[in-house]
Design an enzyme around this catalytic site. Structure first.
Site, PDB file in Angstrom:
ATOM      1  N   GLU A 115       0.824  -1.205   0.000  1.00 12.50           N
ATOM      2  CA  GLU A 115       0.000   0.000   0.000  1.00 12.50           C
ATOM      3  C   GLU A 115       0.858   1.254   0.000  1.00 12.50           C
ATOM      4  O   GLU A 115       1.992   1.253   0.490  1.00 12.50           O
ATOM      5  CB  GLU A 115      -0.902   0.009   1.238  1.00 12.50           C
ATOM      6  CG  GLU A 115      -1.893  -1.144   1.218  1.00 12.50           C
ATOM      7  CD  GLU A 115      -2.929  -1.086   2.332  1.00 12.50           C
ATOM      8  OE1 GLU A 115      -4.116  -1.215   2.027  1.00 12.50           O
ATOM      9  OE2 GLU A 115      -2.558  -0.920   3.511  1.00 12.50           O
ATOM     10  N   CYS A 128       3.581   8.497   1.568  1.00  8.72           N
ATOM     11  CA  CYS A 128       4.095   7.496   2.501  1.00  8.72           C
ATOM     12  C   CYS A 128       4.317   6.212   1.698  1.00  8.72           C
ATOM     13  O   CYS A 128       3.378   5.611   1.190  1.00  8.72           O
ATOM     14  CB  CYS A 128       3.072   7.311   3.618  1.00  8.72           C
ATOM     15  SG  CYS A 128       3.573   6.122   4.848  1.00  8.72           S
ATOM     16  N   CYS A 135       6.064  -7.050   6.952  1.00  2.51           N
ATOM     17  CA  CYS A 135       7.253  -6.682   7.735  1.00  2.51           C
ATOM     18  C   CYS A 135       7.669  -7.886   8.545  1.00  2.51           C
ATOM     19  O   CYS A 135       6.830  -8.567   9.124  1.00  2.51           O
ATOM     20  CB  CYS A 135       6.925  -5.502   8.658  1.00  2.51           C
ATOM     21  SG  CYS A 135       8.368  -4.876   9.543  1.00  2.51           S
ATOM     22  N   CYS A 139       6.158  -5.323  15.748  1.00  2.00           N
ATOM     23  CA  CYS A 139       5.815  -4.376  16.795  1.00  2.00           C
ATOM     24  C   CYS A 139       4.352  -4.628  17.171  1.00  2.00           C
ATOM     25  O   CYS A 139       3.503  -4.766  16.281  1.00  2.00           O
ATOM     26  CB  CYS A 139       6.036  -2.949  16.305  1.00  2.00           C
ATOM     27  SG  CYS A 139       7.740  -2.714  15.750  1.00  2.00           S
ATOM     28  N   CYS A 142       1.356  -2.620  15.689  1.00  2.00           N
ATOM     29  CA  CYS A 142       1.367  -2.319  14.248  1.00  2.00           C
ATOM     30  C   CYS A 142       0.673  -3.399  13.436  1.00  2.00           C
ATOM     31  O   CYS A 142       1.014  -4.576  13.530  1.00  2.00           O
ATOM     32  CB  CYS A 142       2.814  -2.164  13.772  1.00  2.00           C
ATOM     33  SG  CYS A 142       2.939  -1.919  11.993  1.00  2.00           S
ATOM     34  N   GLY A 213       6.714  -2.159   6.059  1.00  2.00           N
ATOM     35  CA  GLY A 213       8.065  -2.710   6.024  1.00  2.00           C
ATOM     36  C   GLY A 213       9.104  -1.892   6.762  1.00  2.00           C
ATOM     37  O   GLY A 213       8.883  -0.745   7.131  1.00  2.00           O
ATOM     38  N   GLU A 214      10.252  -2.546   6.985  1.00  2.00           N
ATOM     39  CA  GLU A 214      11.379  -1.907   7.658  1.00  2.00           C
ATOM     40  C   GLU A 214      12.414  -1.566   6.577  1.00  2.00           C
ATOM     41  O   GLU A 214      13.097  -2.453   6.046  1.00  2.00           O
ATOM     42  CB  GLU A 214      11.949  -2.875   8.706  1.00  2.00           C
ATOM     43  CG  GLU A 214      13.287  -2.492   9.280  1.00  2.00           C
ATOM     44  CD  GLU A 214      13.384  -1.045   9.753  1.00  2.00           C
ATOM     45  OE1 GLU A 214      12.587  -0.630  10.620  1.00  2.00           O
ATOM     46  OE2 GLU A 214      14.250  -0.309   9.244  1.00  2.00           O
ATOM     47  N   SER A 245      12.214   6.108   8.073  1.00  2.00           N
ATOM     48  CA  SER A 245      11.897   5.724   9.446  1.00  2.00           C
ATOM     49  C   SER A 245      12.353   4.299   9.696  1.00  2.00           C
ATOM     50  O   SER A 245      12.084   3.401   8.903  1.00  2.00           O
ATOM     51  CB  SER A 245      10.382   5.822   9.664  1.00  2.00           C
ATOM     52  OG  SER A 245      10.048   5.370  10.956  1.00  2.00           O
ATOM     53  N   SER A 267      11.641   4.925  15.382  1.00  2.00           N
ATOM     54  CA  SER A 267      10.448   4.497  16.122  1.00  2.00           C
ATOM     55  C   SER A 267      10.873   4.061  17.515  1.00  2.00           C
ATOM     56  O   SER A 267      11.142   2.886  17.751  1.00  2.00           O
ATOM     57  CB  SER A 267       9.776   3.339  15.373  1.00  2.00           C
ATOM     58  OG  SER A 267       9.296   3.796  14.134  1.00  2.00           O
ATOM     59  N   LEU A 268      10.921   5.011  18.422  1.00  2.00           N
ATOM     60  CA  LEU A 268      11.406   4.714  19.780  1.00  2.00           C
ATOM     61  C   LEU A 268      10.294   4.077  20.619  1.00  2.00           C
ATOM     62  O   LEU A 268      10.429   2.959  21.097  1.00  2.00           O
ATOM     63  CB  LEU A 268      11.941   5.990  20.422  1.00  2.00           C
ATOM     64  CG  LEU A 268      12.689   5.797  21.727  1.00  2.00           C
ATOM     65  CD1 LEU A 268      13.939   4.948  21.544  1.00  2.00           C
ATOM     66  CD2 LEU A 268      13.055   7.139  22.359  1.00  2.00           C
ATOM     67  N   HIS A 269       9.226   4.791  20.846  1.00  2.00           N
ATOM     68  CA  HIS A 269       7.981   4.288  21.428  1.00  2.00           C
ATOM     69  C   HIS A 269       8.045   3.886  22.901  1.00  2.00           C
ATOM     70  O   HIS A 269       7.002   3.650  23.508  1.00  2.00           O
ATOM     71  CB  HIS A 269       7.408   3.107  20.641  1.00  2.00           C
ATOM     72  CG  HIS A 269       7.140   3.397  19.196  1.00  2.00           C
ATOM     73  ND1 HIS A 269       6.510   4.534  18.771  1.00  2.00           N
ATOM     74  CD2 HIS A 269       7.439   2.699  18.066  1.00  2.00           C
ATOM     75  CE1 HIS A 269       6.417   4.512  17.445  1.00  2.00           C
ATOM     76  NE2 HIS A 269       6.983   3.431  17.000  1.00  2.00           N
ATOM     77  N   ASN A 346      -3.310   4.330  16.445  1.00  2.00           N
ATOM     78  CA  ASN A 346      -4.387   4.096  15.482  1.00  2.00           C
ATOM     79  C   ASN A 346      -4.840   2.650  15.598  1.00  2.00           C
ATOM     80  O   ASN A 346      -4.032   1.736  15.418  1.00  2.00           O
ATOM     81  CB  ASN A 346      -3.902   4.378  14.055  1.00  2.00           C
ATOM     82  CG  ASN A 346      -3.573   5.844  13.867  1.00  2.00           C
ATOM     83  OD1 ASN A 346      -4.396   6.712  14.158  1.00  2.00           O
ATOM     84  ND2 ASN A 346      -2.365   6.146  13.415  1.00  2.00           N
ATOM     85  N   CYS A 389      -1.005   5.803  10.304  1.00  2.00           N
ATOM     86  CA  CYS A 389       0.217   5.097  10.712  1.00  2.00           C
ATOM     87  C   CYS A 389      -0.121   3.763  11.346  1.00  2.00           C
ATOM     88  O   CYS A 389      -0.921   3.692  12.277  1.00  2.00           O
ATOM     89  CB  CYS A 389       0.971   5.879  11.792  1.00  2.00           C
ATOM     90  SG  CYS A 389       1.476   7.493  11.318  1.00  2.00           S
TER      91      CYS A 389
HETATM   92  N1  SAH Z   1       9.093   0.044   9.892  1.00  2.00           N
HETATM   93  C1  SAH Z   1       9.457   1.401  10.024  1.00  2.00           C
HETATM   94  C2  SAH Z   1       8.618   2.275   9.119  1.00  2.00           C
HETATM   95  C3  SAH Z   1       7.144   2.310   9.468  1.00  2.00           C
HETATM   96  S1  SAH Z   1       6.807   3.933   9.927  1.00  2.00           S
HETATM   97  C4  SAH Z   1       9.330   1.840  11.455  1.00  2.00           C
HETATM   98  O1  SAH Z   1       8.753   1.101  12.233  1.00  2.00           O
HETATM   99  O2  SAH Z   1       9.857   2.892  11.785  1.00  2.00           O
HETATM  100  C5  SAH Z   1       5.282   3.878  10.637  1.00  2.00           C
HETATM  101  C6  SAH Z   1       5.275   4.553  11.994  1.00  2.00           C
HETATM  102  O3  SAH Z   1       3.993   4.348  12.561  1.00  2.00           O
HETATM  103  C7  SAH Z   1       6.284   3.928  12.935  1.00  2.00           C
HETATM  104  O4  SAH Z   1       6.787   4.857  13.841  1.00  2.00           O
HETATM  105  C8  SAH Z   1       5.410   2.938  13.635  1.00  2.00           C
HETATM  106  O5  SAH Z   1       5.985   2.509  14.828  1.00  2.00           O
HETATM  107  C9  SAH Z   1       4.153   3.705  13.817  1.00  2.00           C
HETATM  108  N2  SAH Z   1       2.989   2.847  14.063  1.00  2.00           N
HETATM  109  C10 SAH Z   1       2.864   1.533  13.823  1.00  2.00           C
HETATM  110  N3  SAH Z   1       1.636   1.097  14.200  1.00  2.00           N
HETATM  111  C11 SAH Z   1       0.975   2.165  14.670  1.00  2.00           C
HETATM  112  C12 SAH Z   1      -0.354   2.360  15.176  1.00  2.00           C
HETATM  113  N4  SAH Z   1      -1.223   1.364  15.222  1.00  2.00           N
HETATM  114  N5  SAH Z   1      -0.691   3.609  15.566  1.00  2.00           N
HETATM  115  C13 SAH Z   1       0.184   4.621  15.448  1.00  2.00           C
HETATM  116  N6  SAH Z   1       1.433   4.514  14.972  1.00  2.00           N
HETATM  117  C14 SAH Z   1       1.830   3.289  14.589  1.00  2.00           C
HETATM  118 FE1  SF4 Z   2       7.467  -3.320  10.964  1.00  2.00          FE
HETATM  119 FE2  SF4 Z   2       7.591  -0.694  11.470  1.00  2.00          FE
HETATM  120 FE3  SF4 Z   2       5.297  -2.071  11.824  1.00  2.00          FE
HETATM  121 FE4  SF4 Z   2       7.366  -2.444  13.466  1.00  2.00          FE
HETATM  122  S1  SF4 Z   2       6.178  -0.532  13.205  1.00  2.00           S
HETATM  123  S2  SF4 Z   2       6.085  -4.057  12.563  1.00  2.00           S
HETATM  124  S3  SF4 Z   2       9.090  -2.259  12.082  1.00  2.00           S
HETATM  125  S4  SF4 Z   2       6.333  -1.722   9.904  1.00  2.00           S
END
Ligand code: SAH
Ligand code: SF4
Length: 416
Positions: A115, A128, A135, A139, A142, A213-214, A245, A267-269, A346, A389
């Site tokens: 997508e 985007c 992936c 996470c 995600c 994807g990463e 990212s 993506s620290l989180h 989200n 996201c």
């Molecule tokens: N794989 C890479 C690129 C994806 S970027 C990465 O993880 O950085 C997408 C961003 O949205 C990342 O920061 C991811 O952690 C965040 N994300 C993933 N799932 C989400 C969700 N359900 N709600 C909000 N942000 C989310």
């Molecule tokens: Fe993959 Fe990024 Fe989603 Fe983590 S947040 S599962 S690295 S796409």
């Protein structure tokens, strides 16, 4: 590619060619286009000139048909058409959100789906872009991470998303090419190839590698695609308008800075090992300290080009005042030129978390701002079409909790 220092869990075949026996030129470097022309029988000097012309038509003009290449001899065009194609991903579905965000479900030549999302704003338009189908990481918040099948996208499939977005937005320059006149070796080339060229004001101004994807698990193809996107004689997007990212693939971060040079988002989180291990399992491999040190060492980061830390707001998980304070402490401790992007979680079908309350998100943001670090709250975009996201997933199924756990275990095992 094999990532140094650990076993790359991505196992993929070669990317299939879109044009059947014909070679798809999208995604090849200028030199590589010259190379395939030579292989097809053209002499090297002619191939160099043709590659330059073809490149310009593909990336500056958005042309997909060799017959439209008016500065190439008419007699040569069928020769090219027989051997090469200028492909686009197939659009399976295109959706528009009530807020103007657009999402496209795309299919590769082998039917694999991914997508892309376009987010229009008053002062910019952000595409985007996906780097993989699915992936390999998982996470926990995600949706993409719940996809079992994964394949790397090729450079052509990555840059193809940008080309397709330009098509869909009607953003290729109108008119013909000034200063890029008719083929000097060809009396037959159309004369209107010179003059009247205008580059319009554009909607697509920024690119974020934040789709499925990463990207640092698909380094070579992402690099190849972004080099094309940044090339001055083509799409010509500045590296300052592109952000990559990563969830924290530490061994590849320095190379990303040196060899690609775009803005970095991480993506620290979470700020403790316990919580980050749980929600971003890659943390068990590359911990917070290692990750932040790699950020401190990231080439090209400075106060004018800060690193963005993405932080998803999960209710009662990572959203306490003490988390915000620890985040500030870490950023200061590593002396990082940083800003924080707070992303309200989200939701997606079966997700194990809830979004923090708006009051909590604001309080969290305020604490960081008070310490002198920018921490805006990202407005969710395109939630109604599952384009926000972390909501991307090409087949929208609702797996059971047991299935989600099994996928998580499989991916963890593959990570080693
Ligand atoms: N794989 C890479 C690129 C994806 S970027 C990465 O993880 O950085 C997408 C961003 O949205 C990342 O920061 C991811 O952690 C965040 N994300 C993933 N799932 C989400 C969700 N359900 N709600 C909000 N942000 C989310
Ligand atoms: Fe993959 Fe990024 Fe989603 Fe983590 S947040 S599962 S690295 S796409």
């Amino acid at each position: 590619m094999q990532i140094p220092g650990h076993i790359d869990p991505v196992t993929t075949g070669t990317v299939p060619l879109r044009g059947g026996n014909r070679i798809d030129l999208v995604g090849l470097s200028r030199d590589a286009i010259g190379g395939v022309l030579v292989e097809a029988g053209m002499d090297a000097k002619a191939a160099k000139l043709r590659a330059k012309q073809i490149w310009h038509w593909i990336y500056h003009r958005g042309v997909t048909d060799f017959e439209a290449m008016t500065d190439i001899a008419k007699a040569m065009r069928p020769w090219l058409t027989d051997r090469f194609v200028i492909g686009r991903p197939t659009v399976r579905e295109a959706q528009v959100s009530s807020d103007g965000t657009r999402k496209w479900l795309l299919a590769a030549a082998d039917g694999q789906e991914y997508e892309m999302v376009f987010i229009p704003d008053a002062d910019r338009g952000t595409l985007c872009v996906s780097s993989q189908v699915g992936c390999t990481l998982n996470c926990r918040f995600c949706h993409t991470g719940t996809m079992r099948l994964v394949r790397n996208l090729g450079a052509g499939e990555i840059v193809g998303q940008v080309l397709l977005a330009r098509d869909a937005l009607g953003e290729w320059p109108k008119g013909t090419m000034a200063g890029f006149g008719a083929d000097p070796e060809d009396d037959d080339a159309d004369d209107d190839a010179a003059g009247h060229y205008t580059a319009d004001g554009r909607m697509l101004t920024n690119i974020v590698m934040m789709g499925m994807g990463e990207p640092l698990y698909n380094f070579d193809e992402v690099k190849g695609a972004l080099k094309i996107v940044m090339d001055g004689d083509g799409l010509a997007l500045s590296k300052r308008r592109i952000t990559l990212s990563t969830s924290g693939v530490v061994p590849m971060m320095a190379r990303a800075g040196e060899e690609i040079g775009v803005n970095l988002a991480v993506s620290l989180h979470a700020v403790t090992k316990e919580i980050r291990d749980e929600i971003v399992p890659l943390n068990r491999k590359y911990g917070i300290e290692e990750l932040l040190q790699a950020c401190a060492d990231y080439p090209g980061a400075n106060n004018a080009r800060r690193i963005t830390f993405e932080y998803v707001m999960l209710k009662d998980k990572n959203d306490r005042d003490e988390d915000a304070r620890e985040l500030v402490r870490l950023i200061k401790h590593y002396n990082l030129p940083a800003k924080v992007n707070l992303i309200p979680f989200n939701p997606w079908p079966g997700a194990p978390y809830e979004c923090s309350t708006p009051e909590r998100v604001r309080a969290f943001s305020n604490l960081i701002f008070k310490a002198g670090i920018s921490a805006p709250i990202r407005t969710p975009r395109g939630r109604d079409i599952m384009a926000a996201c972390g909501q991307l997933k090409s087949a929208a199924t609702k797996p059971t909790r047991a299935e989600l756990d099994r996928i998580a275990e499989e991916k963890q095992a593959a990570l080693g």
